[in-house]
Design an enzyme around this catalytic site. Structure first.
Site, short mmCIF file in Angstrom:
data_model
loop_
_atom_site.label_atom_id
_atom_site.label_comp_id
_atom_site.label_asym_id
_atom_site.label_seq_id
_atom_site.Cartn_x
_atom_site.Cartn_y
_atom_site.Cartn_z
N ALA A 173 0.84 -1.20 0.00
CA ALA A 173 0.00 0.00 0.00
C ALA A 173 0.87 1.25 0.00
O ALA A 173 0.60 2.22 -0.72
CB ALA A 173 -0.93 0.00 1.21
N ASP A 174 1.92 1.24 0.80
CA ASP A 174 2.86 2.37 0.79
C ASP A 174 3.56 2.50 -0.55
O ASP A 174 3.69 3.60 -1.11
CB ASP A 174 3.92 2.15 1.88
N LEU A 175 4.05 1.38 -1.06
CA LEU A 175 4.85 1.43 -2.29
C LEU A 175 4.03 1.91 -3.48
O LEU A 175 4.49 2.75 -4.26
CB LEU A 175 5.44 0.04 -2.57
#
Length: 400
Positions: A173-175
């Site tokens: 999700a961050d990436l």
């Protein structure tokens, strides 16, 4: 830091991000040649400096931080103080891009919100990366990778059929939010080139997570039925999954009927082709358990390496399930130069994962490893006209 050679050479990025989504975005910009000035809290720095162990060998630098902060200059500023805010404005006078991942509205307290800056710096591209975006009922909430994987549906699709929901083993999700932020910035740069005008880019981790639900999201929209967890099986293609071998496991990926026919004819299963339960992919999806049971009896008869050799010779999709040790030792990964060793301010070399974007004329460059905290404070302040005495005064006052 050597001179950049990438396609974004000449652009200046003010980086007010920390942890992973924002730093992923700004590292990509730095790899492509932009000058990235990372502003960190005095003494503490980016949270990920403390996400350790592990540390990089023979250093006190966390592996987490080193992995997403190369090609950046680190300066320390306490942006809660007016003197530090004035320095940020000095940087913005020559900046093209500001990237931040503060909670919605938090930077406005320091006079650094989009609404406060857009008139003063009309060409500024202002990228905000948050958990839930700048609008909507969840906008004030903090965003965390596992939380977004849960709320965005991916955890409901991941895990064994009878097991509990599982998150993906890396912070996807961050990436993805960071990479979508980069895409938005590149599009905004094209708009600025055409019009001279900047704009705000509003990246929501939840939005980007929903966007990459891909075929599973479309399966739901087509049927109105929540897709079940299938473990390592594909929802729309059979067989396309993990199979046991005589000494471990492999992935077998048979993407169409001609390939399935070739597989059956070469491994003693030609009789299946006359059975309507196996004859088409749609039939195999409908008889998933039967197909899996039939092929499992076969795949258990040979070790993984033998299967891989035979299947590759037939141009049938397959692969071993590698540990990271095997990934980084893989001759193809090495031939693609996916590891880079860089000099670090600690005096120790650090090995990092390379940028995967291969550009023939202006490839990513590797000018400097992730900086130690505040490594470039004096250099950047001097470039803004602060002499040694003025810098010492700022340091004594806890501003830098």
């Amino acid at each position: 830091m050597t001179e950049p050679t990438g396609p974004l050479k000449g652009l200046r990025v003010v980086d007010l991000t920390r942890v992973l989504a924002g730093p992923t975005c700004t590292q990509m910009l730095g790899d492509l040649g932009a000058e990235v000035i990372k502003i960190e809290r005095p003494e503490a720095g980016d949270d990920t400096r403390g996400f350790a162990p592990p540390f990089m060998p023979n250093t006190r630098e966390s592996a987490y931080f080193v992995g997403v902060n190369r090609n950046k200059k680190s300066i320390t500023l306490d942006i809660a103080k007016p003197e530090a805010q004035a320095i940020v404005h000095q940087l913005l006078e020559s900046a093209d891009i500001l990237v931040e991942n503060f909670k919605v509205g938090a930077l406005a307290k320091y006079g650094l919100g989009w609404e406060q800056l857009k008139e003063k710096y009309p060409g500024l591209i202002y990228c905000s990366i948050t958990g839930f975006g700048q609008t909507g009922p969840y906008a004030p909430r903090p965003g965390y990778d596992a939380l977004i994987q849960a709320m965005g549906g991916v955890m409901s699709l991941t895990g064994e059929i009878e097991g509990e929901p599982q998150k993906v083993g890396i912070p996807v999700a961050d990436l993805f939010a960071g990479l979508y932020g980069t895409i938005g910035i590149l599009a905004a740069l094209r708009h600025k080139q055409a019009t001279g005008q900047g704009q705000q880019i509003d990246i929501s981790m939840l939005d980007t997570h929903v966007a990459w639900l891909a075929n599973q999201g479309m399966n739901y929209l087509a049927t109105g039925q929540n897709p079940p967890r299938l473990g390592n099986q594909h929802p729309n293609i059979v067989p396309y999954q993990v199979f046991p071998t005589a000494d471990g496991y492999m992935v077998l990926s048979i993407g169409n009927d001609p390939t399935f026919e070739r597989f059956c004819k070469n491994f003693g299963l030609e009789h299946l082709l006359a059975d309507e339960r196996y004859s088409t992919n749609a039939a195999r999806v409908g008889n998933r358990a039967l197909v899996t049971e039939t092929l499992t009896a076969l795949t258990r008869t040979k070790p993984t390496d033998e299967w891989i050799a035979k299947l590759e010779a037939l141009k049938i999709g397959c692969g071993p399930i590698n540990t990271l040790e095997k990934v980084f030792a893989d001759p193809h990964v090495q031939a693609r130069e996916m590891l880079v060793t860089m000099d670090h301010a600690s005096g120790e070399p650090v090995t990092v994962i390379a940028n995967p974007v291969k550009l023939s004329a202006t490839p990513p460059d590797y000018r400097s490893a992730a900086p130690v905290l505040g490594q470039h404070t004096d250099e950047v302040l001097a470039s803004l006209g602060h002499d040694a005495a003025a810098i010492a005064k700022l340091r004594d006052g806890g501003i830098v």
